[in-house]
Write an enzyme that holds these catalytic residues in place. Sequence first.
Site, mmCIF file in Angstrom:
data_model
loop_
_atom_site.group_PDB
_atom_site.id
_atom_site.type_symbol
_atom_site.label_atom_id
_atom_site.label_comp_id
_atom_site.label_asym_id
_atom_site.label_seq_id
_atom_site.Cartn_x
_atom_site.Cartn_y
_atom_site.Cartn_z
ATOM 1 N N TYR A 122 -2.772 7.354 -0.760
ATOM 2 C CA TYR A 122 -1.458 7.062 -1.337
ATOM 3 C C TYR A 122 -0.283 7.627 -0.541
ATOM 4 O O TYR A 122 0.714 6.925 -0.344
ATOM 5 C CB TYR A 122 -1.408 7.505 -2.804
ATOM 6 N N GLU A 138 -7.781 5.790 -11.519
ATOM 7 C CA GLU A 138 -8.909 5.557 -10.612
ATOM 8 C C GLU A 138 -9.908 6.709 -10.656
ATOM 9 O O GLU A 138 -11.117 6.490 -10.558
ATOM 10 C CB GLU A 138 -8.400 5.312 -9.197
#
Length: 165
Positions: free
Chosen positions: A60, A102
């Site tokens: 990310y 997630e």
Amino acid sequence: HPELLNIFNHANQKQGRQQKALANSVYAAAKYIDNLEAILPVVTQIAHKHRSLGIKPEHYPIVGEHLILAIKEVLKEAATEEIIDAWTKAYGVIADAFIGLEKSLYEDAADKPGGWDDFRTFTVAKKVKESDVITSFYFTPDDRGNISSYLPGQYISLKLNIPGE
């Protein structure tokens, strides 16, 4: 960043679909920053796709860095510090939401009987030509272990080692 090279679909990259999907996700996060529950169904669907691809929390910041650079490039002189800070915060909010969701998807998959985390090696056991346009592939895990149950519509990603590439 070679660690991300094979995560994103190259055809989607060339046609701009991946970039558009990312931009729409960050825009939605900014729009619903005070009510993220409103976009939870879409976030959940994307998180399932991310889990199937092996997206990890460390990916990310890399994507975020390049997103912010792209925003600066597009906005040019309009990319004030205030605007860039706002977009950086919006990306941070949605990244944190994905990372948390997630994480639970990875844990749930690994904790199921016959489940696993990340990727698992399988071999094609048989191919069945169902019609002129459909071929079914049947896989067997190389470790001969059990396979967890699945739900219709779940994502499955194949990671292939292609000789010479």
